[in-house]
Design an enzyme around this catalytic site. Structure first.
Site, short mmCIF file in Angstrom:
data_model
loop_
_atom_site.label_atom_id
_atom_site.label_comp_id
_atom_site.label_asym_id
_atom_site.label_seq_id
_atom_site.Cartn_x
_atom_site.Cartn_y
_atom_site.Cartn_z
N GLU A 49 0.93 -1.25 -0.18
CA GLU A 49 0.06 -0.01 -0.11
C GLU A 49 0.68 1.43 0.16
O GLU A 49 0.24 2.25 0.14
CB GLU A 49 -0.89 0.03 1.15
CG GLU A 49 -1.96 -1.10 1.00
CD GLU A 49 -2.96 -1.28 2.11
OE1 GLU A 49 -2.82 -0.47 3.23
OE2 GLU A 49 -3.89 -2.02 2.01
N LYS A 67 -15.70 -1.59 2.30
CA LYS A 67 -15.01 -1.91 1.20
C LYS A 67 -15.82 -2.37 0.40
O LYS A 67 -16.66 -3.74 0.43
CB LYS A 67 -13.87 -3.06 1.51
CG LYS A 67 -12.66 -2.60 2.49
CD LYS A 67 -12.05 -3.70 2.73
CE LYS A 67 -10.95 -3.32 3.57
NZ LYS A 67 -9.80 -4.53 3.79
#
Length: 427
Positions: free
Chosen positions: A205, A337
């Site tokens: 990330e 999400k």
């Protein structure tokens, strides 16, 4: 004018070099919506199913041609001719066509790609940005970013058990200022790590992945970088954690291999409470394992009034699981999400339920991302006030930040940065 005339699925690559699904939806008036589907590394057991081919001779079994075939075949056959404005009806049609409780037959990756592309096509047809089409005229709140600057756990090849150490620039006056603050701290941290002899390679990330022995060591580096960059920890910038505890919960214990110790649920709750007492930590995601409800209740009782306790693997963007948390009083926030649940309609329902119950909601990426910036628009559309989309490195992460900059500029004087108000219930 907004009737669906074509749906085109294809296999593309995500930020980890693994295949994922991309979908184009074409409308009668020529409008096109395109969406690419993300993928997680640390996935919850209760998530909707991401359909993979399993053919080891192709992409080591990770191909998504079956999902693409579902898009181009069954899903197009069912949705062709439907009005793209009928988002709820379209999503419900796909859910019923799949016929499983977890979208395991057609694949959540196929269904989500179509769902998001439909919304984007409809927005394009009306010449509206996605955040305005989905959120209406009240969509004007820019979220506080949770910037992942040190990676561990499943997102990095280092000994740190916690998955993410994040900064939240709550004291900024605007999103653009918050982004500048995060960038300055990120680059300062890089210098501090180099100076101490640590590598500055980045994880999935975009955060640094140094070989540090403990969460305390990582937090000390974060605190030093905040100060050296000219900001005040606990005032300008708060800290957020994602231990992703399910990943190291084994036989009823939280096993910290790097530190050589194991903690029971009550001990884990006390350990996290101690970190909150010693550092300006205002948010902890998945501090307890997804099925350790005893632990979730313990930590909520202990620090739920002063720290945002975010359920990711716990809730998996699912209203049924969220309703249980609300009813039984554990956690106080939900991570959103889109690919955990698989349709835009169900995603929006989860945010709405959270807000009605007084829970906060955090819009989130996955560790396997693409250049698709849909979640930036959804964060503004839902006025959720917080977004988690990685570090200040890697184009798959900065794509979302850059889209939020565009939205802020487009909104002009109407733009409102959530800032400290996003966390007003805590601290």
């Amino acid at each position: 004018m907004t009737a669906i005339v074509d749906i085109i699925g294809r296999e593309i690559l995500d930020s980890r070099g693994n295949p994922t699904v991309e979908v184009d939806v074409v409308l009668e008036d020529g409008s096109v919506g395109r969406a690419a589907v993300p993928s997680g590394a640390s996935t919850g057991a209760h998530e909707a199913v991401e359909l993979r081919d399993g053919d080891k001779a192709r992409y080591l079994g990770k191909g998504v041609l079956k999902a693409v075939e579902a898009v181009n075949g069954e899903l197009f056959d069912a949705l062709g001719g439907m009005d793209a404005e009928q988002q709820v009806q379209i999503d419900q049609t796909m859910i019923e066509l799949d016929g499983t409780p977890n979208k395991g037959r057609l694949g959540a990756n196929a269904i989500l790609g179509v769902s998001l592309a439909v919304a984007k096509a409809a927005a394009s047809s009306y010449d509206l940005p996605l955040y305005r089409y989905v959120g209406g005229t009240s969509a004007r709140t820019l979220p506080v970013p949770m910037m992942n600057i040190i990676n561990g756990g499943a997102h990095a090849d280092n000994p740190i058990d916690f998955q993410e150490f994040m900064i939240m620039p709550v004291g900024a006056a605007s999103f653009s200022e918050a982004l500048r603050c995060g960038s300055e701290i990120f680059h300062t941290l890089k210098g501090e790590l180099k100076k101490a002899g640590h590598n500055t390679n980045v994880g999935d990330e975009g955060g640094f992945a140094p070989n540090l022995p403990s969460a305390d060591a990582a937090l000390d580096f974060v605190m030093a970088a905040i100060g050296k960059a000219g900001y005040k920890a606990g005032e300008d910038v708060m800290i957020a954690l994602d231990p992703a505890s399910t990943e190291f919960f084994k036989n009823g214990k939280y096993v910290y291999e790097a530190e050589g110790r194991s903690l029971g649920p009550q001990e884990q709750a006390k350990y996290l409470a101690d970190l909150v007492a010693r550092y300006p930590i205002v948010s902890i995601e998945d501090g307890m394992a997804e099925d350790d409800i005893e632990g979730w209740k313990a930590i909520t009782d202990l620090i739920g009034d002063k720290c945002q306790l975010v359920g990711d693997d716990l809730f998996v963007t699912n209203v049924t699981r969220l309703a249980d948390g609300i009813k039984n009083g554990y956690a106080n926030s939900i991570l959103i999400k889109v690919n955990q649940i698989g349709t835009l309609t169900e995603t929006l329902a989860a945010v709405e339920m959270a807000h009605k119950a007084g829970y906060t909601a955090v819009m989130s990426h996955r560790s396997g991302e693409t250049e698709d910036s849909t979640i930036a628009d959804l964060a503004v559309a839902t006025n959720c006030g917080q977004i988690k989309t990685g570090s200040l490195a890697r184009a798959d992460r900065t794509a979302k930040y850059n889209q939020l900059l565009r939205i802020e500029q487009e909104l002009g004087a109407q733009a409102h940065y959530a800032g400290k108000a996003a966390l007003k219930a805590f601290r």
